[in-house]
Design a protein around this motif. Sequence first.
Motif, short mmCIF file in Angstrom:
data_model
loop_
_atom_site.label_atom_id
_atom_site.label_comp_id
_atom_site.label_asym_id
_atom_site.label_seq_id
_atom_site.Cartn_x
_atom_site.Cartn_y
_atom_site.Cartn_z
N UNK A 162 0.84 -1.19 0.00
CA UNK A 162 0.00 0.00 0.00
C UNK A 162 0.88 1.25 0.00
N UNK A 163 0.52 2.21 -0.84
CA UNK A 163 1.18 3.51 -0.84
C UNK A 163 0.59 4.36 0.28
N UNK A 164 1.40 4.74 1.25
CA UNK A 164 0.91 5.55 2.37
C UNK A 164 0.44 6.93 1.90
N UNK A 165 1.16 7.62 0.99
CA UNK A 165 0.62 8.88 0.49
C UNK A 165 -0.74 8.72 -0.18
N UNK A 166 -0.93 7.62 -0.91
CA UNK A 166 -2.23 7.39 -1.55
C UNK A 166 -3.31 7.14 -0.52
N UNK A 167 -3.00 6.36 0.51
CA UNK A 167 -3.97 6.11 1.58
C UNK A 167 -4.36 7.42 2.26
N UNK A 168 -3.38 8.27 2.51
CA UNK A 168 -3.66 9.56 3.13
C UNK A 168 -4.52 10.43 2.21
N UNK A 201 -5.06 7.32 12.18
CA UNK A 201 -4.00 6.40 11.76
C UNK A 201 -3.20 5.89 12.96
N UNK A 202 -2.66 4.69 12.80
CA UNK A 202 -1.77 4.15 13.81
C UNK A 202 -0.48 4.99 13.86
N UNK A 203 0.20 5.01 15.02
CA UNK A 203 1.32 5.95 15.21
C UNK A 203 2.38 5.92 14.13
N UNK A 204 2.76 4.75 13.66
CA UNK A 204 3.82 4.68 12.66
C UNK A 204 3.39 5.34 11.35
N UNK A 205 2.15 5.09 10.94
CA UNK A 205 1.64 5.71 9.73
C UNK A 205 1.47 7.21 9.94
N UNK A 206 0.97 7.59 11.10
CA UNK A 206 0.80 9.02 11.40
C UNK A 206 2.12 9.77 11.30
N UNK A 207 3.19 9.17 11.80
CA UNK A 207 4.51 9.80 11.70
C UNK A 207 4.90 10.00 10.24
N UNK A 208 4.60 9.01 9.41
CA UNK A 208 4.97 9.11 7.99
C UNK A 208 4.16 10.17 7.27
N UNK A 209 2.87 10.25 7.54
CA UNK A 209 2.04 11.20 6.78
C UNK A 209 2.25 12.64 7.24
N UNK A 210 2.87 12.84 8.41
CA UNK A 210 3.17 14.21 8.81
C UNK A 210 4.15 14.87 7.87
N UNK A 211 4.88 14.08 7.09
CA UNK A 211 5.82 14.63 6.11
C UNK A 211 5.14 14.92 4.77
N UNK A 212 3.86 14.57 4.66
CA UNK A 212 3.12 14.76 3.40
C UNK A 212 2.28 16.02 3.50
N UNK A 213 2.30 16.81 2.45
CA UNK A 213 1.49 18.03 2.39
C UNK A 213 0.35 17.82 1.40
N UNK A 214 -0.88 17.55 1.87
CA UNK A 214 -1.99 17.34 0.94
C UNK A 214 -2.27 18.56 0.08
N UNK A 215 -1.84 19.73 0.52
CA UNK A 215 -2.02 20.93 -0.29
C UNK A 215 -1.33 20.80 -1.64
N UNK A 216 -0.25 20.01 -1.69
CA UNK A 216 0.48 19.85 -2.95
C UNK A 216 -0.40 19.21 -4.03
N UNK A 217 -1.35 18.37 -3.63
CA UNK A 217 -2.22 17.71 -4.60
C UNK A 217 -3.25 18.67 -5.19
N UNK A 218 -3.42 19.83 -4.57
CA UNK A 218 -4.43 20.79 -5.00
C UNK A 218 -3.86 22.00 -5.71
#
Length: 566
Positions: free
Chosen positions: A111-117, A356-373
């Motif tokens: 699973x792609x974590x950015x895609x899940x987010x 999200x579970x803590x490990x996934x939450x840590x990873x998605x904090x580096x993702x900016x959903x604004x970039x997709x918009x």
Amino acid sequence: MSIEASVARCQNRFVGYWGYGDREILARQLQMVSEEDWEISSQTAPNGTLISLSAAGLPPDDVWARIDDNCLRLGREAFGRVTLYWLQIEQAIWFSSQLQLLLPLVEAPQVSIPALYGYSCFSYIPTPLTPVEQIMAVPAGVEQVWRDDPAGNLTQIASKSLVDWRETQAQIDDERQAIEQLQTHLIAAVERQIADLGDETVGVFLSGGLDSSIVAALLVRTGVKVQAYTLDFGTEGIAEYPYAEQVAEYLKIPLVKVDATPKQIDRALMPTIKALDLPFGDGVTVPLYLLNQAASQDVRIVFNGEGGDQLFGGWTNKPLIAASVYQVAHPERGESFVDRYLRTFHRLWGYEAQVFQPEVYTEIQLIQPQDWLESALDETFTRSLLHRLRRGSLMLKGAQNIYPRATNLAFVHGLQVRSIFGDRELAAWTFEVAGSLYLQGACEKYILKLAVEDWLPPAIIWRQKRGMGVPLTAWCLNQWWRSIGRWLNPGILGAEGYWRSNLGARVAMGNLGGGIQGRRIGETLWLLIVWQLWREHVLGKSRGNRSLNHPFWLPHQVWRKMNSFD
């Protein structure tokens, strides 16, 4: 060794490669995912070759693969009707209309974590992401290019946007002129889409709302034989069929009422997941599957009213307009337009720590959903707020959600789906019209309503807009109560490591957050259910104790709240 292109086709699907690939791998791959007969063509790939994808039953300008100047060009038209995925393995670019057709090439798909987010934010996965690592999607209205250099290396060299959806400098603000031009464009759009019909009867998905009613009226006015289909949700939700019956009677067309009660929705849930190929978390997907299923018994081509909100500034723009006005009055908040868009149209954005579970939450904090918009909401293409919103809606929810899901649901039933509002010339014209003619006071789609006043009953044209009334909260907390324990089993969620194990319970109890109450409880549960079933079907990774499928997986307090939701 020469570079080669090979494509396999079956009905409306295709998969192929360009580069130093292997036709035997392609054949074995197809055996893994399908028992159907595929037509495989193979050739050396000289310059100027068009790898024909239209032979799969697709319009040739919807999706394409071209070889030119030692380059492969993969592209999609601007509305995003047909999906196109790609994957590079060593010195071969593989591409397909279905994600699942590329999965056999990926060892242990993850699973792609950015895609899940992204899915958790929007209910669809923002392109170019897909839910599987390594596999990417060609965005709608984009052509991507790979070059074969003299050393035999395949390198992506460009990603070119093919359409701007740009506001014109001069804007039509004369009401009469705009009405006349819009009527002309609507008639021209339908004529382009019926040119090949002859005496054939077509289906129309008729909700009784403005957009689908206009499509039915246009087809009747141009002499097309029409059979309409509408949904019946039973005793719960917002009844559509009384309005659809009114339109059908006015236009003198037959109307088929399609059962979309919980029992039928439950039966069609997994077939819908399989048909969509990607997870789409909107509650309309299974009802739309049932409409296509019913229509496939009678017709070959169906029309829908999709795209009207995107072109004509539908009611979904109002909350963001209000938020923007508030921001002007309260500049101290310092919120960007993109952040306001996220806050207005979010699903689980802002709830990440609880979801999200803590490990996934840590990873998605580096993702900016604004970039997709950013690209879709780029104000350099538009000066006015409403045009900016319309452009964003076309490129986001329209091209990444509405149009591809409609195509996939039609294809699985052997249907072609057409949308009058998905017309390039009509869409371009809408950016020539002043925003004041789309929204006047509380009246949205103002110019569209004026243009069709003589085509439909006034009660249909001027009634208040309401979305499709799928009663998800009532169904989840009543008829599907036991099934939720299976679909969102806490043991499975905990073992998978993505969602928090108690997430389903917290949502159902209304304890996730103040913004997820009433109608949004069902929408959020459905979002999670679709992802879980998609993951189980496509990746087969679901694990855990499946015996926990009884209603007691939720605390007893929920039972006391069940009757408090619409």
